[in-house]
Enzyme design. Structure first.
Site, PDB file in Angstrom:
ATOM      1  N   ASP B 143       0.822  -1.218   0.000  1.00  0.00           N
ATOM      2  CA  ASP B 143       0.000   0.000   0.000  1.00  0.00           C
ATOM      3  C   ASP B 143       0.855   1.267   0.000  1.00  0.00           C
ATOM      4  O   ASP B 143       0.352   2.357  -0.255  1.00  0.00           O
ATOM      5  CB  ASP B 143      -0.920   0.013   1.223  1.00  0.00           C
ATOM      6  N   ARG B 191      -6.130  -0.019   0.054  1.00  0.00           N
ATOM      7  CA  ARG B 191      -6.913   0.477   1.192  1.00  0.00           C
ATOM      8  C   ARG B 191      -7.267   1.954   1.028  1.00  0.00           C
ATOM      9  O   ARG B 191      -7.837   2.335   0.018  1.00  0.00           O
ATOM     10  CB  ARG B 191      -6.150   0.201   2.491  1.00  0.00           C
ATOM     11  N   GLU B 246      -9.803  -0.121  -4.611  1.00  0.00           N
ATOM     12  CA  GLU B 246     -10.833  -0.809  -3.818  1.00  0.00           C
ATOM     13  C   GLU B 246     -11.466   0.125  -2.790  1.00  0.00           C
ATOM     14  O   GLU B 246     -12.585  -0.086  -2.349  1.00  0.00           O
ATOM     15  CB  GLU B 246     -10.222  -2.006  -3.078  1.00  0.00           C
ATOM     16  N   TYR B 295      -5.250 -10.989  -4.784  1.00  0.00           N
ATOM     17  CA  TYR B 295      -3.964 -11.560  -4.378  1.00  0.00           C
ATOM     18  C   TYR B 295      -2.976 -11.707  -5.541  1.00  0.00           C
ATOM     19  O   TYR B 295      -1.776 -11.796  -5.310  1.00  0.00           O
ATOM     20  CB  TYR B 295      -4.166 -12.945  -3.736  1.00  0.00           C
ATOM     21  N   LEU B 296      -3.492 -11.792  -6.768  1.00  0.00           N
ATOM     22  CA  LEU B 296      -2.561 -11.944  -7.894  1.00  0.00           C
ATOM     23  C   LEU B 296      -1.572 -10.782  -7.915  1.00  0.00           C
ATOM     24  O   LEU B 296      -0.385 -10.962  -8.147  1.00  0.00           O
ATOM     25  CB  LEU B 296      -3.292 -12.011  -9.240  1.00  0.00           C
ATOM     26  N   ARG B 298      -0.674  -8.925  -5.395  1.00  0.00           N
ATOM     27  CA  ARG B 298       0.112  -8.863  -4.172  1.00  0.00           C
ATOM     28  C   ARG B 298       1.194  -9.924  -4.133  1.00  0.00           C
ATOM     29  O   ARG B 298       2.083  -9.882  -3.274  1.00  0.00           O
ATOM     30  CB  ARG B 298      -0.861  -9.066  -3.002  1.00  0.00           C
TER      31      ARG B 298
END
Lengths: 418, 418
Positions: B143, B191, B246, B295-296, B298
């Site tokens: 982030d 976030r 997001e 998740y891909l 990350r």
């Protein structure tokens, strides 16, 4: 007077369709004494209908060379299926007029099942008019669902992307599973065929390894059985990785069509993964993460498969050889050499009539009896196609992809309304 | 008696957190005469609470070496925030008992803002007990929202993944836009901070290039303005690429929390992209494709940034140097060298108290006045961090990632119940 070439890209694009285009173009430049101009249709067959022809010779050679490492369809694609001559008479006559006006004697159509059908119809139509033209279909589809050919260009690269992504995300969810997310779901493409979903399976070396469940469109989805399996996997291994095909169905209804509505009452479009996620959270009260890779998988040239790229490129090169020999009415194929242990292949061909509108599903013996895993033979088949790396060049941290002008040549005949 | 090391990974993992672990481990092996054992906590700080300590020396050196190219958290992570001593007394006392029993004199905690807060609390607690221990925070978060440090390890690699994926998917949707899909939406993480969404912007060279709209969490979402913009972009360029964080909100409500319900009446979880897709289809009647990389993104170590990996690794190595010098109560940082045109950096540090629980948002001057694009200074900042390639090794078409045993050592004290 030497005949001109018309090449067009059709249907959903792939990470390697431009490698096929480049194979053609490179070989064409080597054979300029044999051919006239090389035109690419702007937006597939629409380029013929709208008389929008891109002259390859007006592009920079250095940019054309980058086509081999560029995803997407560099000349534009289209979703347009020609019906029978009777129903699509206007379109067939228009293509005839445009091809005649521009002395097109070679037609290459780069696409999947629908596109091979279109190539076949155009070929038959020109034969009925006694207009000599070489019509060659070049295969392309990440779905890997064309018959006869050993595989379809595009599939190996997307398989590599899906396998790698599943492996990586599995390491992530495994790390988080003790106190947070225990399930990860990846939704993949593939329409009615489970080839792409199956490709995640090549990362599994032993029981307990991810992916724990692959949901194939060839196997009817059963919610109760599925949830029980998820629960068992979490109990045994602490986390659960699921790869779901977009095309899975329960009682002949797509799972993605689950009746989701937003607060305005609009039906929600697509997304198997969020539906499965919801199901698991609601019934098992477990935290789930999900991904829908959509176009990312279809365009992920940065992790293209070397074998796949080489096949796509060789199909293009061979196309020019076939054209020189005047072989028409065929789709080029990848033929596996007999009894080779490691994949050895060559470009071959089949009659267009044999491939049009036939979908090749995942064979029964490629899915294990439990319905959630791939067999050893499936693993071998897919691994061979996703082998080898062939990275694009990068500038400032970003891949350097071809930047074509795509200027169309002067029109010769009057406008056409679709 | 030489003091032992306790290292743990915390919070959401990244593609490069294991590179930091490897930096520590490699440097530790070079300094074995100075330190006792090197233990990694199984599942973050839980490893301390449960007395689950992984002894690094029992792992194969060849596998440990692969940590530098392996995503996820190799020792397991956790989401567990320690409250004040009064509220979390049991946990603090337990950590004290375990550290004492295992002669832990060096504590490295690898995480984001919450984890730095935990490190700070543990450091203060041990000081109050006059137990000599070196407490060092190692930054980590995709982030990029930690203060003081120039950047956070993990961000540069995920930025590279997002920029590359956006570029590739843009070529795809552009090819399809004439007859089919005209809009592509990519949802990214981040976030409350728009760093990851902003990273897609580095592929834009001129007006009209994708991404056409970036939706930042720092800018209030306005449906009317958004839809008008989408319409205009399609009119002008034929297709529209949107990258949405997001965390975007309208009137302090998350867009993803739009009240979607499935046919069973369950509220649908997450997903900004499908909500925006629905909105565009319903109001503008345009075909949209969307991806949620989740998740891909990350864990996408296969397209890690060389700069980012080097920083993550050097933070680990420097951690051991600091420990040798007995410098405690700090978080290590990346410090940009003054006035360097190209990014030149070194590892530095700041006091733990200065970073705990502070989120660094995207600065105002990093977003253009229209609210949908990044500024030149933002582009420069992100480009520097996503530069350079550092591919993992592959076997049979799949990345070869570390495979640790993670066996825990024999417990010395009695069981603890969380």
């Amino acid at each position: 007077m030497k005949g001109n070439i018309f090449y067009a890209q059709s249907g959903g694009v792939t990470p390697v369709i431009n490698a096929t285009a480049y194979g053609l173009i490179e070989e064409y430049f080597k054979n300029k004494k044999f051919f006239g101009a090389f035109y690419a249709g702007k937006n597939g067959i629409l380029g013929a209908l709208n008389e929008e022809l891109i002259d390859i010779s007006s592009e920079k050679k250095s940019e054309l060379k980058l086509l081999k490492q560029t995803p997407g369809g560099a000349f534009g694609s289209c979703r347009l299926k020609l019906k029978s001559y009777t129903s699509s008479k206007k379109e067939f006559e228009r293509i005839y007029d445009v091809f005649k006006a521009h002395n097109i004697k070679y037609f290459f159509y780069n696409g999947g099942g629908d596109s091979q059908d279109t190539t076949n119809k155009i070929s038959k139509f020109f034969q009925s008019r006694r207009y000599p033209i070489v019509c060659i279909g070049l295969p392309k589809t990440i779905d890997n669902d064309l018959p006869i050919t050993h595989c379809c260009p595009g599939f190996g690269s997307v398989a590599k992307y899906i396998a790698t992504s599943t492996l990586e995300a599995s390491l992530d969810v495994k790390s988080m599973s003790q106190t947070s997310t225990k399930v990860f779901i990846l939704e993949v493409m593939g329409r009615h065929a489970g080839w792409l979903a199956a490709s995640a399976g090549i990362i599994k070396e032993k029981p307990g390894d991810p992916p724990h469940l692959i949901l194939f469109p060839e196997i009817e989805f059963n919610q109760g059985k599925f949830l029980k399996k998820v629960k068992d996997v979490i109990k045994n291994y602490g986390y659960c990785v699921i790869v779901a095909s977009e095309g899975i169905k329960s009682k002949n209804k797509f799972i993605s069509d689950s009746g989701l509505r937003d607060s305005f009452g609009h039906a929600q479009l697509g997304g198997v993964a969020p539906v499965l996620s919801n199901m698991i959270t609601a019934k098992l009260n477990i935290k789930v993460h999900w991904a829908v890779s959509d176009y990312l998988q279809r365009s992920a040239r940065h992790i293209g498969s070397k074998v796949d790229i080489e096949q796509a490129y060789m199909l293009g090169k061979t196309g020019i050889e076939y054209a020189k020999k005047g072989i028409s009415d065929v789709m080029l194929t990848i033929k596996k050499k007999n009894n080779s242990k490691q994949l050895q292949w060559k470009v071959s061909h089949t009659s267009l009539g044999k491939v049009a509108n036939i979908e090749k599903m995942l064979p029964k013996n490629f899915i294990k009896a439990n319905g959630y895993e791939i067999s050893k033979s499936c693993l071998n088949y897919i691994s061979e196609l996703s082998k080898g790396e062939d990275y694009p060049s990068f500038i400032n941290g970003i891949p350097r992809y071809a930047n074509l002008q795509c200027k169309t040549i002067k029109k010769k005949i009057k406008k056409f309304k679709l």
